[in-house]
Design an enzyme around this catalytic site. Structure first.
Site, PDB file in Angstrom:
ATOM      1  N   LYS A  68       2.120  10.642  -1.966  1.00  0.00           N
ATOM      2  CA  LYS A  68       3.228  11.454  -1.443  1.00  0.00           C
ATOM      3  C   LYS A  68       4.587  10.878  -1.820  1.00  0.00           C
ATOM      4  O   LYS A  68       5.624  11.501  -1.573  1.00  0.00           O
ATOM      5  CB  LYS A  68       3.092  11.587   0.075  1.00  0.00           C
ATOM      6  CG  LYS A  68       1.860  12.388   0.475  1.00  0.00           C
ATOM      7  CD  LYS A  68       1.609  12.367   1.959  1.00  0.00           C
ATOM      8  CE  LYS A  68       0.376  13.193   2.315  1.00  0.00           C
ATOM      9  NZ  LYS A  68      -0.859  12.683   1.707  1.00  0.00           N
ATOM     10  N   ILE A 117       0.868  -1.180   0.000  1.00  0.00           N
ATOM     11  CA  ILE A 117       0.000   0.000   0.000  1.00  0.00           C
ATOM     12  C   ILE A 117       0.902   1.226   0.000  1.00  0.00           C
ATOM     13  O   ILE A 117       1.567   1.525   0.989  1.00  0.00           O
ATOM     14  CB  ILE A 117      -0.911   0.040   1.245  1.00  0.00           C
ATOM     15  CG1 ILE A 117      -1.567  -1.314   1.495  1.00  0.00           C
ATOM     16  CG2 ILE A 117      -1.935   1.154   1.116  1.00  0.00           C
ATOM     17  CD1 ILE A 117      -2.404  -1.822   0.356  1.00  0.00           C
ATOM     18  N   LEU A 175     -10.930   9.063   3.017  1.00  0.00           N
ATOM     19  CA  LEU A 175     -11.840   9.739   3.935  1.00  0.00           C
ATOM     20  C   LEU A 175     -12.008   8.939   5.213  1.00  0.00           C
ATOM     21  O   LEU A 175     -12.270   7.740   5.175  1.00  0.00           O
ATOM     22  CB  LEU A 175     -13.199   9.922   3.267  1.00  0.00           C
ATOM     23  CG  LEU A 175     -13.202  10.837   2.044  1.00  0.00           C
ATOM     24  CD1 LEU A 175     -14.506  10.693   1.286  1.00  0.00           C
ATOM     25  CD2 LEU A 175     -12.965  12.269   2.438  1.00  0.00           C
TER      26      LEU A 175
END
Length: 645
Positions: free
Chosen positions: A412, A408, A452
């Site tokens: 960034k 994962i 989220l």
């Protein structure tokens, strides 16, 4: 009103006795009133034949009311079913009257039964609905007036539920269906959206309740976008899936889900991709208690693995996800074994032993430090966990014969300006190097942006700040981010892993970027408040811009170059990016290991700058321990110091 409240508070048997007594009076009154209307005289009321007829009809009528359950109905909640019961009971009573007249040879005019039925309906049925109306009127006092958006079946169910509750009083509906506008539903008017602002002007209505659980997310987003400028608090009923499954009730109102603001429709997962690396296999998730790791576990058990290994360092996080999964397995009667394992990914022997013992076939590596400023403050641990944790876990997977290893990653990692993103990029390089060194284990990595509701997400932070009265803190007015829901991200990670051939870098389609300051403003408005600024000094919530944090970027990217290709899934792309040979990768890892061991922060930064990561730091080194220990920067004997520590 006090008398009504007293009646409602007496015991049920006493209430039934009162109802029986009143109905006896109502039946007698209806009978004699029918005779009086027919003959326009009181003389029939005094004849023995009519009294005998009444005494024959009365007990059978009461018995019919009892059998049909009229006295089990609660007056405060009486509805159409009770009205039907009264109608059937009255019909039986009229039939009994006619039969009694025939068999007892006590003739009555043919119009009397009809007049009797009308009076009995008014007295027995009408009295009950009058009491209900009085009770409901009393309950309205002190309740908050709300408008329901959606006059369909869900809106009607919600209104009915609220009318029987103590908190909200629905005064109107709003619906976009022109056929409903101007009509009444449950005694409430249905308005068009343009008329809603008039209802809100006097501020007696401060909440709008969305009752559209089956609408697509994009449609809901358009409706919410219309409501947002009105600065009215918007609450929503649960989704249709939760309502159908019984996991939620229609009156369990919730704050508007942030994904409804974004308006992006999730793509249904492809079952063959979801199950390819999971069905009947032993699957291991590292960082299983984290935001992404725990959702991966929830998705994985749906596709019936033989066993799921939860590998997690945090005892509490491991306990939480283990307990949740076992409850789900019991509830859904799934044949899945779950094994909670405490451990760190920084100990290869521990990871490899677990993999060998349980014969792990698929690994989803979610364990990482992801909070940008915290990694800037703790550089050595960031490198240890993100780089070496991935490297050791990957080496353990190769040695243990794991079939598929999915990392994962993060957006960034693209042209990083911080240590966290750089360490994730180096972790990608390590897997690409391992993919070149061997072919038994298929390595791939999946890169995506913010999710989220994850730990550290701005959404729950903003909600908390708004509830406390503000201010909302945003680092920069122009900062933008990509967002995706955790379930969608987890499903895409699993599907991408199933498409891996070895060394693949998968990039998820995150949709359009979101300006964080705009998101904050929308959240303020949808909680029924106004933003306080120069143009509105009397507003409720102020937004403060605090400046970019160490290592933080204004704009995030998902691709290093333009070499991107589509896959069989519309939301998953694959990128062809620069990689290192295994020899160069091993050299970098070895030098980083020594620098971390000696706590040489500047050397660590130099090494990750020289690696093909594109790392350009946006701030000075700010490792908290390094800044407090000048001896490290002055070249003292750090090895000896490390040994004593």
């Amino acid at each position: 009103m006090n008398l009504i409240n007293y009646i409602f508070q007496i015991p049920r048997p006493a209430k039934r006795a009162v109802s029986l007594t009143l109905d006896t009076l109502f039946i007698s009154s209806a009978f004699f009133a029918a005779l009086f209307v027919r003959f326009d005289s009181l003389e029939p009321l005094l004849t023995a034949d009519n009294w005998l007829l009444l005494l024959s009809t009365l007990p059978l009528t009461l018995l019919a009311f009892i059998r049909f359950g009229l006295y089990r109905a609660v007056l405060r909640y009486i509805g159409p079913h009770a009205a039907l019961t009264v109608l059937v009971g009255v019909s039986v009573s009229v039939l009994v009257l006619v039969l009694a007249s025939f068999f007892l040879h006590l003739p009555v005019p043919r119009t009397v039964p009809f007049i009797y039925a009308a009076f009995l309906l008014i007295l027995v049925g009408g009295s009950r609905f009058v009491v209900r109306a009085i009770a409901m009127q009393g309950k309205k006092r002190g309740r908050e007036r709300v408008v329901i958006y959606g006059a369909g079946s869900s809106g009607r169910q919600l209104a009915t539920s609220l009318m029987h509750g103590k908190e909200y009083e629905p005064i109107a509906f709003v619906d976009d269906d022109e056929n409903l506008q101007g009509n009444f539903v449950l005694g409430r008017p249905v308005y068009a959206f343009k008329e809603l602002q008039g209802l809100l002007l006097d501020r007696t209505v401060r909440r709008v309740l969305l009752a559209m659980p089956s609408l697509s997310r994009s449609t809901r987003s358009k409706i919410i976008a219309k409501l947002e400028p009105l600065s009215v608090e918007v609450l929503s009923i649960p989704g249709s899936a939760d309502l159908v499954s019984g996991e939620a009730k229609i009156d369990e109102l919730r704050e508007v889900a942030i994904e409804d603001l974004l308006g992006r429709e999730p793509v249904e997962p492809k079952p063959q991709l979801m199950s390819a690396n999971i069905f009947d296999k032993v699957v291991m998730v590292t960082g299983a208690g984290g935001s992404i790791g725990s959702e991966l576990c929830r998705q994985i058990i749906k596709y019936k693995p033989k066993m799921l290994i939860l590998y997690e360092l945090s005892e509490f996080a491991l306990y939480s996800i283990d307990s949740e999964l076992k409850r789900t397995i019991d509830k859904q009667k799934l044949d899945v074994k779950v094994r909670p394992i405490i451990g760190t990914v920084q100990r290869q022997n521990r990871v490899e032993t677990v993999m060998r013992t349980f014969k792990v076939q698929t690994v989803y590596h979610a364990a990482a430090y992801k909070h940008v400023p915290l990694v800037e403050y703790n550089i050595v641990e960031g490198v240890r966990n993100n780089v070496f944790g991935t490297y050791y876990t990957a080496e353990a997977a190769v040695n243990a014969g794991v079939e598929t290893f999915v990392l994962i990653s993060t957006d960034k990692a693209v042209r990083p300006t911080n240590v966290m993103g750089t360490t994730k990029r180096i972790a990608e390089l390590a897997l690409q190097g391992l993919a070149k060194r061997q072919s038994a284990t298929t390595f791939c990595m999946v890169r995506f942006g913010n999710v989220l509701g994850s730990s550290g997400s701005v959404v729950p932070l903003f909600r908390e700040q708004i509830k406390k009265g503000g201010p909302i803190t945003v680092t920069h007015k122009d900062i933008i981010r990509y967002f995706m829901t955790i379930p969608e991200a987890s499903q895409l990670v699993i599907q991408a892993g199933a498409m891996a051939k070895g060394g693949d870098v998968f990039v998820l389609d995150m949709g359009d970027p979101v300006k964080i300051s705009d998101l904050a403003i929308k959240m303020v408005h949808l909680m029924g408040l106004e933003v306080k600024d120069e143009n509105n000094p009397h507003g409720d919530i102020e937004i403060k811009y605090t400046g970019l944090r160490p290592g933080e970027k204004l704009y995030e990217e998902l691709l290093i170059g333009d070499n991107v290709e589509k896959t069989s899934h519309p939301r998953i792309m694959t990128a062809n990016e620069v990689s290192l040979s295994w020899t160069d990768m091993f050299k970098l890892v070895d030098e980083l290991d020594e620098a971390c061991h000696n706590f040489e922060i500047e050397k660590i930064q130099k090494l990750i700058k020289e690696a093909p990561t594109g790392y350009v730091p946006s701030s000075e080194l700010c490792d908290l321990v390094w800044k407090e220990r000048p001896a490290y920067r002055e070249g003292s004997n750090v090895v000896g110091l490390h040994t004593t520590l």
